[in-house]
Design a protein around this motif. Sequence first.
Motif, PDB file in Angstrom:
ATOM      1  N   ASP A 168     -30.321  15.050 -24.448  1.00 18.40           N
ATOM      2  CA  ASP A 168     -31.803  14.458 -24.007  1.00 18.40           C
ATOM      3  C   ASP A 168     -31.459  13.084 -23.420  1.00 18.40           C
ATOM      4  N   PHE A 169     -31.388  12.705 -22.261  1.00 19.57           N
ATOM      5  CA  PHE A 169     -31.489  11.681 -21.547  1.00 19.57           C
ATOM      6  C   PHE A 169     -32.521  10.364 -21.834  1.00 19.57           C
ATOM      7  N   THR A 170     -32.089   9.462 -21.844  1.00 17.54           N
ATOM      8  CA  THR A 170     -33.046   8.114 -21.895  1.00 17.54           C
ATOM      9  C   THR A 170     -32.396   7.022 -21.206  1.00 17.54           C
ATOM     10  N   SER A 171     -33.222   5.958 -20.480  1.00 15.78           N
ATOM     11  CA  SER A 171     -32.718   4.819 -19.905  1.00 15.78           C
ATOM     12  C   SER A 171     -33.571   3.586 -20.506  1.00 15.78           C
ATOM     13  N   PRO A 172     -33.412   2.998 -21.544  1.00 12.86           N
ATOM     14  CA  PRO A 172     -34.077   1.798 -21.910  1.00 12.86           C
ATOM     15  C   PRO A 172     -33.586   0.622 -21.197  1.00 12.86           C
ATOM     16  N   ASP A 173     -34.635  -0.392 -21.256  1.00  9.77           N
ATOM     17  CA  ASP A 173     -34.576  -1.406 -20.292  1.00  9.77           C
ATOM     18  C   ASP A 173     -33.580  -2.735 -21.002  1.00  9.77           C
ATOM     19  N   THR A 174     -32.642  -2.974 -20.599  1.00  9.72           N
ATOM     20  CA  THR A 174     -31.781  -4.142 -21.251  1.00  9.72           C
ATOM     21  C   THR A 174     -32.621  -5.422 -21.773  1.00  9.72           C
ATOM     22  N   LEU A 175     -33.530  -5.534 -20.617  1.00  9.26           N
ATOM     23  CA  LEU A 175     -34.161  -6.968 -20.747  1.00  9.26           C
ATOM     24  C   LEU A 175     -35.682  -6.742 -21.263  1.00  9.26           C
ATOM     25  N   ALA A 176     -36.110  -5.487 -21.740  1.00 10.59           N
ATOM     26  CA  ALA A 176     -37.491  -5.375 -22.460  1.00 10.59           C
ATOM     27  C   ALA A 176     -37.493  -6.393 -23.707  1.00 10.59           C
ATOM     28  N   THR A 177     -38.735  -6.847 -23.783  1.00  9.41           N
ATOM     29  CA  THR A 177     -38.965  -7.980 -24.870  1.00  9.41           C
ATOM     30  C   THR A 177     -38.690  -7.232 -26.132  1.00  9.41           C
ATOM     31  N   SER A 178     -38.695  -6.075 -26.599  1.00  7.35           N
ATOM     32  CA  SER A 178     -38.378  -5.525 -27.687  1.00  7.35           C
ATOM     33  C   SER A 178     -36.885  -5.457 -27.885  1.00  7.35           C
ATOM     34  N   HIS A 179     -36.098  -5.320 -27.030  1.00  6.97           N
ATOM     35  CA  HIS A 179     -34.714  -5.096 -26.975  1.00  6.97           C
ATOM     36  C   HIS A 179     -33.913  -6.514 -26.712  1.00  6.97           C
ATOM     37  N   LEU A 180     -34.406  -7.435 -26.282  1.00  5.76           N
ATOM     38  CA  LEU A 180     -33.720  -8.775 -26.016  1.00  5.76           C
ATOM     39  C   LEU A 180     -33.225  -9.262 -27.269  1.00  5.76           C
ATOM     40  N   PRO A 181     -33.960  -9.318 -28.402  1.00  7.59           N
ATOM     41  CA  PRO A 181     -32.992 -10.100 -29.648  1.00  7.59           C
ATOM     42  C   PRO A 181     -31.820  -9.376 -29.997  1.00  7.59           C
ATOM     43  N   HIS A 182     -31.579  -8.150 -29.738  1.00  5.70           N
ATOM     44  CA  HIS A 182     -30.376  -7.229 -30.020  1.00  5.70           C
ATOM     45  C   HIS A 182     -29.358  -7.284 -28.789  1.00  5.70           C
ATOM     46  N   THR A 183     -29.963  -7.038 -27.619  1.00  6.53           N
ATOM     47  CA  THR A 183     -29.061  -7.021 -26.362  1.00  6.53           C
ATOM     48  C   THR A 183     -28.437  -8.349 -26.096  1.00  6.53           C
ATOM     49  N   SER A 184     -29.185  -9.476 -26.513  1.00  2.95           N
ATOM     50  CA  SER A 184     -28.547 -10.711 -26.233  1.00  2.95           C
ATOM     51  C   SER A 184     -27.493 -11.017 -27.250  1.00  2.95           C
ATOM     52  N   THR A 185     -27.296 -10.271 -28.476  1.00  6.50           N
ATOM     53  CA  THR A 185     -26.471 -10.287 -29.516  1.00  6.50           C
ATOM     54  C   THR A 185     -25.223  -9.473 -29.212  1.00  6.50           C
ATOM     55  N   MET A 186     -25.427  -8.331 -28.663  1.00  7.99           N
ATOM     56  CA  MET A 186     -24.359  -7.420 -28.435  1.00  7.99           C
ATOM     57  C   MET A 186     -24.870  -6.417 -27.426  1.00  7.99           C
ATOM     58  N   ALA A 187     -23.703  -6.149 -26.380  1.00  5.03           N
ATOM     59  CA  ALA A 187     -24.038  -5.243 -25.290  1.00  5.03           C
ATOM     60  C   ALA A 187     -24.510  -3.809 -25.841  1.00  5.03           C
ATOM     61  N   GLY A 188     -25.228  -3.212 -25.212  1.00  4.71           N
ATOM     62  CA  GLY A 188     -25.318  -1.746 -25.605  1.00  4.71           C
ATOM     63  C   GLY A 188     -26.264  -1.387 -26.899  1.00  4.71           C
ATOM     64  N   THR A 189     -26.879  -2.321 -27.617  1.00  7.48           N
ATOM     65  CA  THR A 189     -27.561  -2.123 -28.689  1.00  7.48           C
ATOM     66  C   THR A 189     -28.890  -1.378 -28.365  1.00  7.48           C
ATOM     67  N   ALA A 190     -29.605  -1.635 -27.035  1.00  4.84           N
ATOM     68  CA  ALA A 190     -30.698  -1.109 -26.622  1.00  4.84           C
ATOM     69  C   ALA A 190     -30.425   0.585 -26.569  1.00  4.84           C
ATOM     70  N   ALA A 191     -29.209   0.803 -25.847  1.00  8.32           N
ATOM     71  CA  ALA A 191     -28.896   2.287 -25.778  1.00  8.32           C
ATOM     72  C   ALA A 191     -28.726   2.784 -27.145  1.00  8.32           C
ATOM     73  N   GLU A 192     -27.837   2.231 -28.196  1.00  7.07           N
ATOM     74  CA  GLU A 192     -27.856   2.992 -29.387  1.00  7.07           C
ATOM     75  C   GLU A 192     -29.135   3.148 -30.082  1.00  7.07           C
ATOM     76  N   ARG A 193     -29.976   2.086 -29.952  1.00  6.00           N
ATOM     77  CA  ARG A 193     -31.223   2.267 -30.945  1.00  6.00           C
ATOM     78  C   ARG A 193     -32.090   3.457 -30.237  1.00  6.00           C
ATOM     79  N   ALA A 194     -31.817   3.535 -28.833  1.00  2.16           N
ATOM     80  CA  ALA A 194     -32.675   4.624 -28.102  1.00  2.16           C
ATOM     81  C   ALA A 194     -31.937   5.959 -28.426  1.00  2.16           C
ATOM     82  N   ALA A 195     -30.791   6.004 -28.599  1.00  6.67           N
ATOM     83  CA  ALA A 195     -30.178   7.301 -29.159  1.00  6.67           C
ATOM     84  C   ALA A 195     -30.500   7.626 -30.488  1.00  6.67           C
ATOM     85  N   ARG A 196     -30.603   6.679 -31.538  1.00  6.57           N
ATOM     86  CA  ARG A 196     -31.126   6.603 -32.804  1.00  6.57           C
ATOM     87  C   ARG A 196     -32.317   7.480 -32.798  1.00  6.57           C
TER      88      ARG A 196
END
Length: 662
Positions: free
Chosen positions: A556-584
């Motif tokens: 199953d495919f998904t494409s979360p936004d790196t700069l979405a407000t809900s993801h920024l605290p994580h993606t600004s710390t480590m690249a790819g965290t939005a993708a990993e969270r969406a995968a979980r």
Amino acid sequence: MIASAEVPDEIRGFLFGGRLLALEKKGGGIRPIAVGVTWRRLTSKLVNAALTSVAMDHIHPYQLGVGVPGGAEAAISAARQFLDSSPNNVLLKLDFTNAFNTIRRDCILESVADISPEWYRYVKSSYEGSSSLFYEGNIVESAEGVQQGDPLGPLLFCIVIRHILASCASAIRLGYLDDLTLGGAPDTVSKDLELVRSTLPLLGLSLNDAKCEVIVSRDIRSLPTNLLNLPSVPATEAVLLGVPLLCDTGLDQVLAEKVRTLSVLCDRLQHLESHDALTILRHSIALPSMQHLLRGVNCYNHPALSDFDIKLRSSLSAILNVNLPDDAWSQATLPVKLGGLGIRRTNQVAPSAYLAASHKSEELVSSLLLGSGASYLDSARQQAYAGWVNEGGATEPVGEAVKIQREWDAAVVREVAENLLNSASNEHTVARLRASCSPHSGDWLSAPPLTAAGLRMSNEVVRIAAGLRLGVQLCGHHTCQCGEAVSTLGTHGLSCKFSSGRIPRHTTVNDLLFRSINRAGLSAVKEPDGLVPGSSLRPDGVTLIPWSRGRCLAWDFTSPDTLATSHLPHTSTMAGTAAERAARIKEQKYSSLASTHIFIPVAVETFGSWNAEGLGLVRELGKRLTVITGDPRETAFLLQRISVAVQRGNAAAVLGSLPGRT
């Protein structure tokens, strides 16, 4: 086998012929290039590799054009240091008239038979008689010389002329294919010139006196008559193999010509589509056009390099149709793997290029100068090192790494990337920079502009893809149809609930995965009903043939936004965290499939970061496709297609937030 049997004339004429191209020489005239049949080119490459190893003992140490990595840089450095060693020495550059096309073929066969009898039959089949070259509907018989375009041609030429340099008495003797250079006392060089003149007719060659040069550091009136009759060039203006010997007038002239040529080429790029122009600028016109010069002479901080880089910046801005502030330009000049566009700044690369070339050629230059009275002393190396430190270099490479340009360059570009990250003023910028450096986020930059392969991007897609990566202005302030204010960065559309790019992006990427899985022989279906008992959930696809351990694959495919407000605290710390969270989240959603299928979520963020499992799936899929097609690039091609699809979706999302867009 060609190596052990004669080829009938009627077959040989075709097999060793080819298509003829007529290229215009820079100084006028035509250079005929023969593009042989694939069989002949492949065979000649194999023979060339085998014959080179045998011929090395015969053509070296004077011939540097074949089988010598860094031979050009070594020739330039040796000539420079020899010229510096004594003002009484002269250098003589020899130029042949149509050398490759006039060298006698009987001499070629005799030379090969002398040094490598085992490959004589193949070379005899290639050049004993005439072969047919096809040019614009006409047939031209090739009966003289070696064909320019034959992979074996340069080596054969060097084998034939090997005795010329060996028989000379000059203190320094350098050969780079048909470019020969003699250096020493004027009387000695004068005698060698006459020796060369008397030898060349026996090989079918002759000197082109108008293009020969005598490089001098003193009054030319005291030179022997035969040298006086040739064109003379002051050492300050001398150029060898396209590189100035001294950092003087010659360097000014060569760099000025480089800037002029770049200006002409960049103006012509404006007539091309953005994807084509960006590809050509990056791979042909920018750093590649300067690499040989930067490795041959230390020109760090030369004013013309700044002019060259300014023109590059202007051209890139015009191609992308975006404004490039200083930070964006600095990022653009980084390698793709560090978040840039790969349009390298020449003044930044110059010290690394020269230092690597200087260390790599040191041993060879010392051997070339042996017995000439000159000793190895590269005075420009320390200057280049100071430039490298000034550009951000800190810990210099050690051991064999000092001979590798990317090892020197790595320290410089890491410093630039870290400075950009440390100076970022907000989470938005930090997340963007981290994502741009993540593996495969820039695969779209490596995608060739091929319409048939679905890889060509429109001007707007290229503009928005590059603009998002560099964080530059993409639009004016406006209000999205959802009621939110949109900044000039245009990133709101990437996460807007009314985004028009989300569905096309999902559909396209899923279709790429689906078709690739079917090509790999796994017979997949999209969105199967009833796969999850008692639920309407449907993954994007499932294979009908087991993927591993007897279980079929569901994805199953998904494409979360790196700069979405809900993801920024994580993606600004480590690249790819939005993708990993969406995968979980996907794994939890389809957890019931774990007992019957191998479920793999595929998540690719809007800025290109992947989740580990999804990337692993694509790599494994690429390996299986390689087994079927035999092409080792299948994984790279699939990653490029997916990356391009994501950028197209991003462009649709950004443009979809504009008033009047649906």
